[in-house]
Design a protein around this motif. Structure first.
Motif, PDB file in Angstrom:
ATOM      1  N   LEU A   1     114.689  18.355  51.093  1.00  0.00           N
ATOM      2  CA  LEU A   1     114.541  18.433  49.642  1.00  0.00           C
ATOM      3  C   LEU A   1     114.332  19.885  49.212  1.00  0.00           C
ATOM      4  O   LEU A   1     114.878  20.328  48.181  1.00  0.00           O
ATOM      5  N   GLU A   2     113.573  20.649  50.016  1.00  0.00           N
ATOM      6  CA  GLU A   2     113.362  22.060  49.721  1.00  0.00           C
ATOM      7  C   GLU A   2     114.710  22.794  49.706  1.00  0.00           C
ATOM      8  O   GLU A   2     114.983  23.618  48.820  1.00  0.00           O
ATOM      9  N   GLU A   3     115.559  22.501  50.697  1.00  0.00           N
ATOM     10  CA  GLU A   3     116.878  23.132  50.759  1.00  0.00           C
ATOM     11  C   GLU A   3     117.725  22.737  49.548  1.00  0.00           C
ATOM     12  O   GLU A   3     118.475  23.558  48.999  1.00  0.00           O
ATOM     13  N   ALA A   4     117.626  21.468  49.142  1.00  0.00           N
ATOM     14  CA  ALA A   4     118.424  21.005  48.004  1.00  0.00           C
ATOM     15  C   ALA A   4     118.006  21.698  46.714  1.00  0.00           C
ATOM     16  O   ALA A   4     118.850  22.052  45.874  1.00  0.00           O
ATOM     17  N   LEU A   5     116.700  21.915  46.509  1.00  0.00           N
ATOM     18  CA  LEU A   5     116.235  22.546  45.280  1.00  0.00           C
ATOM     19  C   LEU A   5     116.604  24.023  45.217  1.00  0.00           C
ATOM     20  O   LEU A   5     116.666  24.606  44.131  1.00  0.00           O
ATOM     21  N   GLU A   6     116.863  24.636  46.390  1.00  0.00           N
ATOM     22  CA  GLU A   6     117.238  26.043  46.399  1.00  0.00           C
ATOM     23  C   GLU A   6     118.668  26.259  45.925  1.00  0.00           C
ATOM     24  O   GLU A   6     119.035  27.383  45.562  1.00  0.00           O
ATOM     25  N   ARG A   7     119.480  25.182  45.901  1.00  0.00           N
ATOM     26  CA  ARG A   7     120.855  25.311  45.424  1.00  0.00           C
ATOM     27  C   ARG A   7     120.851  25.152  43.906  1.00  0.00           C
ATOM     28  O   ARG A   7     120.557  24.079  43.375  1.00  0.00           O
ATOM     29  N   THR A   8     121.180  26.219  43.202  1.00  0.00           N
ATOM     30  CA  THR A   8     121.084  26.220  41.740  1.00  0.00           C
ATOM     31  C   THR A   8     122.384  25.806  41.067  1.00  0.00           C
ATOM     32  O   THR A   8     122.446  25.727  39.843  1.00  0.00           O
TER      33      THR A   8
END
Length: 578
Positions: free
Chosen positions: A414-421
Motif C-alpha cells: 500500500l505504501e508503494e501504491a500511494l507513492e505513485r501519483t
C-alpha cells in the motif's frame, strides 16, 4: 684374415743345415704360436708362444691332431678355443703340409675379431628387434624421393610392398599442400608432427625424425628416418582438452547460478552465459507452470519466432519433444538451428533450456550437446531453488489461513501504491466480520477457521491486477482497489455484502447471522495523505457502519490536506440489506 702360408707346401730342411728359409726358422721367427709336426703328427718343434699355450691347456693340441689326420693334402684353417692366463682365447690355425709328411701349424689370435663380429651381429639383431616391436616404422627414400625401404610390418595400415616405390607426398593430407615433409628433407628433422592418410583413408598423426643423405660430391641421395603413430594420444589429448574446456564453461555457469541470491535473476544471467559458452545467437529458459505447460522465465540474444510469427508454429511442438525426451533434441526452424534439453529436479520435469544459431553457422556437435546437457542439469536445480524461494516468499507475504496478504506485506504494498501519483483515484475498503466471535464460542475455532477461509475467498475473487486483498489479523480484512473511484468502490462493497448470503449457513445462529461491516476511504493522489491517515479514515467508516446495526458499508469523508482549514464532515452511511 688369411694366413700367408695356408695353401703353401714347404720342403723339409733339417735344422742342422741352418736353412734360414726352412720350417724351423719359420717356427722360431713367427710372431704368433707356431708348431712343426713330424710325420706321425707329434711335435717336432714349437716356439715359445706355442709352448706356453701347451703348458696352460694341452687339450687343444689333440683337436688339431684329429683335424689334420682327417684332412686332405691342404687342410686349410681351423679355429680352436685355448685357455690362457688371460682367459679363453680363440686361435685360428693354418695347416701347411710338408714334404716329409709332417705339417707346419701357424696360429693367429682371433679372439678380438670374433668378439667384434659377435658384438656387431648382436647389435644389428637388437636394433632390428627393437624397431620391429616398437610403434615406430623406419623408412628410407632414394634420390627420386620415393620409398626404397620400409620396415617389414609396413606403416599406417599399408604393407611394405605397397609403400616401396611410392611417393610419400601421396600419403600427406591435402591441407599440407606444398609444405616440407621429412621424407624429402635436406636438413635434420627432430620430432616433427604431421598428418598422413591411413590405408583406410582416416587421418593419422605421426611424429617424424629424419636425416638427409648426401653423396661424396654433396648431392642429395634421399633421407632416412622413423615415424611414430601418435593418433590415439593426440585424440585423447584433444578429448581431454575439450572435457576440461567444457568443465570450465560449466563451472562458470554453475557459479553464476550460485552467486545470485535471487533465483529469477540467476536464471536471466545463466541464459546469457549459456549462449556465450555455446557461441549461440540466443537462449531461452522455460519453467514448468503450476497448471501445466511451459512458461518463459529468462531470455537472451536474438529474437526467436513465437507462435504467431512465421515458423513459430513449430516451436511449441519442439518444446513438447524436448520435455518428453531423455536427451538433447535438435531441429531446424526456418533459418535457425535449435538444440534443447529438459531440466529436472529429483527426476521430475521442471522446465527446458533452448539455444539457437543461424543456419549458416557451425552445426551443433557432440561437445555442444554435452555442455548443454550439463547446463540443463544445473538449471533444473535453479528451477527448484526458484520454486523454493517463491514458496518462502508466499509464506512470508501471505496469511497462512486465508492466502491473503498478511498485515506487513499489505501495508508495504500500500505504501508503494500511494507513492505513485499518476494512478488516479483509488479506494481502501476496511472489512470487519459481524458476529464472528459467536461462531468461535458456539462451534469452536475449527468452524471459525472455515469462516475466515471463506471470507478470504470472497475478497480475492474478482480482484484485478493491482488490487490488494489482505488480512490484518483476527476478523479484520482490507481490500485496496487500484484505479477505482467512489462508484466502483461502492459496487465492490455491495458485491461483498451480497456474497455473504452464501455464508449464512456458517453463522453461529439465526439470531447472530454472519455479516460484514465495510468502511470505504477514497484516496486521491497528490494530497499528501499517508498510509496511516488513509487507514484511519477507512477504519472510522467501518466502525460507523458497524454501529448502525452491522451488515452495511459507510463512506469516509474526503481527506483534507493539513494546509487547509479542517471542518467536521459526516460519514456517509449506506444501508444495504444483508
Amino acid at each position: 684374415m688369411d694366413h700367408p702360408l695356408a695353401a703353401a707346401s714347404l720342403p723339409f730342411t733339417d735344422p742342422a743345415g741352418a736353412d734360414p728359409a726352412g720350417p724351423a726358422a719359420l717356427v722360431a721367427a713367427y710372431p704368433g704360436p707356431a708348431l712343426r709336426l713330424a710325420d706321425g703328427l707329434s711335435i717336432a718343434e714349437a716356439n715359445a708362444e706355442a709352448e706356453e699355450m701347451l703348458e696352460n691347456d694341452p687339450r687343444w693340441f689333440s683337436d688339431l691332431q684329429s683335424w689334420l689326420s682327417a684332412s686332405s693334402v691342404a687342410p686349410g684353417l681351423r679355429s680352436v678355443p685355448i685357455e690362457s692366463a688371460r682367459g679363453i682365447m680363440i686361435v685360428e690355425w693354418a695347416g701347411v703340409p710338408l714334404a716329409d709328411g709332417g705339417f707346419l701349424l701357424l696360429g693367429r689370435d682371433d679372439t678380438l675379431e670374433r668378439q667384434l663380429r659377435h658384438t656387431l651381429t648382436e647389435s644389428r639383431r637388437r636394433y632390428k628387434d627393437l624397431v620391429e616391436v616398437s610403434s615406430d616404422f623406419a623408412w628410407e627414400t632414394g634420390p627420386d624421393g620415393t620409398f626404397v625401404f620400409v620396415t617389414h610390418k609396413g606403416a599406417l595400415g599399408y604393407d611394405t610392398d605397397s609403400l616401396i616405390g611410392l611417393d610419400p607426398r601421396r600419403l600427406a593430407l591435402e591441407e599440407w599442400g606444398d609444405l616440407p615433409l621429412p621424407f624429402d628433407t635436406h636438413r635434420p628433422v627432430d620430432q616433427s608432427e604431421l598428418w598422413l592418410k591411413s590405408a583406410d583413408g582416416t587421418p593419422a598423426c605421426v611424429v617424424a625424425s629424419a636425416l638427409p643423405l648426401f653423396g661424396a660430391q654433396g648431392e642429395w641421395l634421399g633421407a632416412r628416418g622413423v615415424c611414430r603413430d601418435v593418433t590415439d594420444q593426440v585424440l585423447r589429448s584433444a578429448e581431454l582438452a575439450r572435457v576440461r574446456n567444457r568443465e570450465r564453461l560449466l563451472a562458470h555457469i554453475v557459479h553464476t547460478l550460485r552467486d545470485r541470491l535471487d533465483a529469477a535473476e540467476a536464471l536471466t544471467v545463466a541464459a546469457a552465459e549459456t549462449a556465450r559458452a555455446l557461441s549461440a545467437d540466443g537462449c531461452r529458459i522455460y519453467r514448468a507452470g503450476e497448471e501445466g505447460g511451459l512458461v518463459l522465465v529468462a531470455e537472451f540474444g536474438a529474437a526467436l519466432p513465437d507462435s504467431e510469427c512465421a515458423g513459430g508454429a513449430q516451436l511449441a511442438p519442439m518444446l513438447d519433444r524436448i520435455a518428453a525426451a531423455d536427451g538433447v533434441v535438435m531441429d531446424q526452424i526456418g533459418e535457425l538451428l535449435l538444440v534443447g534439453a529438459r531440466t529436472e529436479h529429483r527426476q521430475a520435469l521442471n522446465g527446458t533450456v533452448l539455444v539457437w544459431r543461424a543456419d549458416d553457422s557451425e552445426p551443433w556437435d557432440e561437445e555442444d550437446r554435452h555442455l548443454l546437457s550439463g547446463v540443463a542439469d544445473h538449471i533444473g536445480i535453479a528451477h527448484a531453488h526458484l520454486a523454493y524461494q517463491e514458496r518462502l516468499r508466499r509464506l512470508s507475504e501471505r496469511d497462512g489461513l486465508t492466502g491473503l496478504f498478511n498485515r506487513r506485506t499489505f501495508f508495504e504494498r500500500l505504501e508503494e501504491a500511494l507513492e505513485r501519483t499518476d494512478s488516479g483515484p483509488s479506494a481502501l475498503l476496511y472489512v470487519d466480520l459481524d458476529n464472528f466471535k459467536a461462531v468461535n464460542d458456539l462451534h469452536g475455532h475449527q468452524q471459525g477457521d472455515t469462516v475466515l477461509k471463506a471470507i478470504g475467498t470472497l475478497l480475492s475473487s474478482g480482484v484485478r491486477p493491482g488490487d490488494l486483498p489482505g488480512r490484518l489479523g483476527g476478523d479484520e480484512f482490507v481490500l485496496w482497489l487500484g484505479r477505482a473511484d467512489e462508484a466502483q468502490a461502492r459496487r465492490v462493497a455491495e458485491r461483498l455484502l451480497k456474497g455473504m448470503a452464501g455464508l449464512v449457513h456458517l453463522s453461529a445462529s439465526p439470531e447472530k447471522p454472519l455479516g460484514l461491516s465495510i468502511g470505504i476511504a477514497v484516496h486521491v493522489p497528490g494530497r499528501g495523505e499517508t498510509v496511516r491517515e488513509l487507514t484511519d479514515r477507512s477504519d472510522a467508516a467501518m466502525y460507523a457502519a458497524k454501529k448502525s446495526g452491522k451488515g452495511h458499508y459507510a463512506l469516509a469523508p474526503a481527506h483534507q490536506p493539513a494546509t487547509q482549514p479542517t471542518a467536521t464532515q459526516p460519514i456517509t452511511l449506506v444501508e444495504t440489506a444483508p
